[in-house]
Design a protein around this motif. Structure first.
Motif, PDB file in Angstrom:
ATOM      1  N   GLY A 212       0.820  -1.206   0.000  1.00  0.00           N
ATOM      2  CA  GLY A 212       0.000   0.000   0.000  1.00  0.00           C
ATOM      3  C   GLY A 212       0.851   1.252   0.000  1.00  0.00           C
ATOM      4  O   GLY A 212       2.084   1.177  -0.002  1.00  0.00           O
ATOM      5  N   THR A 213       0.195   2.393  -0.001  1.00  0.00           N
ATOM      6  CA  THR A 213       0.871   3.689  -0.016  1.00  0.00           C
ATOM      7  C   THR A 213       0.718   4.367   1.332  1.00  0.00           C
ATOM      8  O   THR A 213      -0.394   4.479   1.864  1.00  0.00           O
ATOM      9  N   ARG A 215       0.097   7.098   3.779  1.00  0.00           N
ATOM     10  CA  ARG A 215      -0.624   8.371   3.689  1.00  0.00           C
ATOM     11  C   ARG A 215      -0.299   9.328   4.824  1.00  0.00           C
ATOM     12  O   ARG A 215      -0.339  10.542   4.656  1.00  0.00           O
ATOM     13  N   GLN A 226      -2.703   3.234   2.826  1.00  0.00           N
ATOM     14  CA  GLN A 226      -3.857   3.050   1.947  1.00  0.00           C
ATOM     15  C   GLN A 226      -3.590   1.884   1.007  1.00  0.00           C
ATOM     16  O   GLN A 226      -2.577   1.842   0.306  1.00  0.00           O
ATOM     17  N   THR A 227      -4.527   0.923   0.998  1.00  0.00           N
ATOM     18  CA  THR A 227      -4.419  -0.245   0.122  1.00  0.00           C
ATOM     19  C   THR A 227      -5.644  -0.295  -0.783  1.00  0.00           C
ATOM     20  O   THR A 227      -6.639   0.404  -0.538  1.00  0.00           O
ATOM     21  N   GLY A 230      -8.633  -0.891   1.379  1.00  0.00           N
ATOM     22  CA  GLY A 230      -9.010   0.051   2.425  1.00  0.00           C
ATOM     23  C   GLY A 230      -7.787   0.630   3.102  1.00  0.00           C
ATOM     24  O   GLY A 230      -6.705   0.697   2.513  1.00  0.00           O
ATOM     25  N   THR A 231      -7.944   1.023   4.366  1.00  0.00           N
ATOM     26  CA  THR A 231      -6.864   1.666   5.110  1.00  0.00           C
ATOM     27  C   THR A 231      -6.410   0.782   6.256  1.00  0.00           C
ATOM     28  O   THR A 231      -7.235   0.288   7.029  1.00  0.00           O
ATOM     29  N   THR A 233      -3.968   0.607   9.684  1.00  0.00           N
ATOM     30  CA  THR A 233      -3.266   1.400  10.692  1.00  0.00           C
ATOM     31  C   THR A 233      -2.285   0.486  11.405  1.00  0.00           C
ATOM     32  O   THR A 233      -2.691  -0.442  12.109  1.00  0.00           O
TER      33      THR A 233
END
Length: 245
Positions: A212-213, A215, A226-227, A230-231, A233
């Motif tokens: 993911g990126t 954020r 962010q994938t 979804g997100t 944590t």
């Protein structure tokens, strides 16, 4: 060589500073001394014979290195932010010694894509109620001229020309500064020195490799990724840049 008179010329604080040519572990030294001394203090060694990293891993600790541990009384409300303090303080101190490094979450310092230091924080808790009493901040920085073992040559970088006495002084000052800084200032500085925000990373979550990126980094020091699904944590764990894979 490490020299307390030279350290005193650079530092603003006057914490007890204990210098050793060789020790098993400066974190272990701190844990023993904390049993008899209530204040903050520092151990600094040129060589470790039993250095430890995160997750119980061995920490490569050759001669003429920089192995620093500071024991501090716990600051209320900062429990979850000690790792951020360590990374920011180490990067700032190295900058004062002419070396630019960047933070890889959670608290590794990198230079040109290679690891320049390792950080290990350990808690000392009350035996009665298990409350946090002290924190040992251990920081090893690659300044030794000894060659890296083959398995580290493509992963680690040596920071050349660093005055270890100046570094020890600046690091102790910087840790104290950021321990007592407003949390919003600490987080802002951590983000400024991080090289992950906006970049693609690979990590493991619940036994599954994900990509993911990055954020953001939230006010608890968690990594926000962010994938496509979804997100996520992340509060801990190992991550790599996707381009390193």
């Amino acid at each position: 060589m490490l020299n307390i008179n030279q350290i005193d010329q650079w530092r603003k604080n006057r914490l007890p500073f204990f210098l050793k040519e060789e020790t098993a572990s400066t974190n272990a030294d701190c844990r023993v001394y904390a049993e008899e001394y209530d204040g903050d203090f520092v151990f600094l060694a040129e060589k470790q014979t039993a250095g430890r990293g995160r997750r119980g891993r061995d920490f490569y600790s050759p001669d003429h290195g920089f192995y620093f541990s500071m024991c501090v009384n716990a600051v209320t409300g900062k429990e979850i932010l000690y790792t951020l303090v360590c990374a920011v303080a180490a990067a700032e101190a190295l900058e004062g010694c002419g070396q630019h490094t960047e933070i890889k979450w959670v608290n590794d310092l990198y230079q040109n894509g290679k690891k320049a230091s390792g950080i290990l924080c350990e808690a000392i808790r009350s035996p009665e109620d298990f409350s946090l009493k002290k924190v040992i901040i251990g920081i090893g920085i690659n300044v030794s001229e000894d060659p890296f073992p083959e398995e580290l040559q493509d992963k680690a970088v040596r920071l050349e020309g660093v005055d270890r006495n100046k570094l020890g002084a600046l690091l102790s000052d910087s840790i104290l500064k950021w321990l007592h800084a407003p949390e919003e200032e600490l987080l802002k500085e951590y983000k400024r020195r991080s090289f992950l925000i906006g970049r693609e990373v690979v990590y493991e979550l619940n036994g599954k490799e994900k990509c993911g990126t990055v954020r953001d980094i939230n006010d608890k020091g968690n990594l926000i990724v962010q994938t496509p699904e979804g997100t996520d944590t992340l509060s801990s764990g190992e991550i790599s840049l996707k381009e390193w894979k």
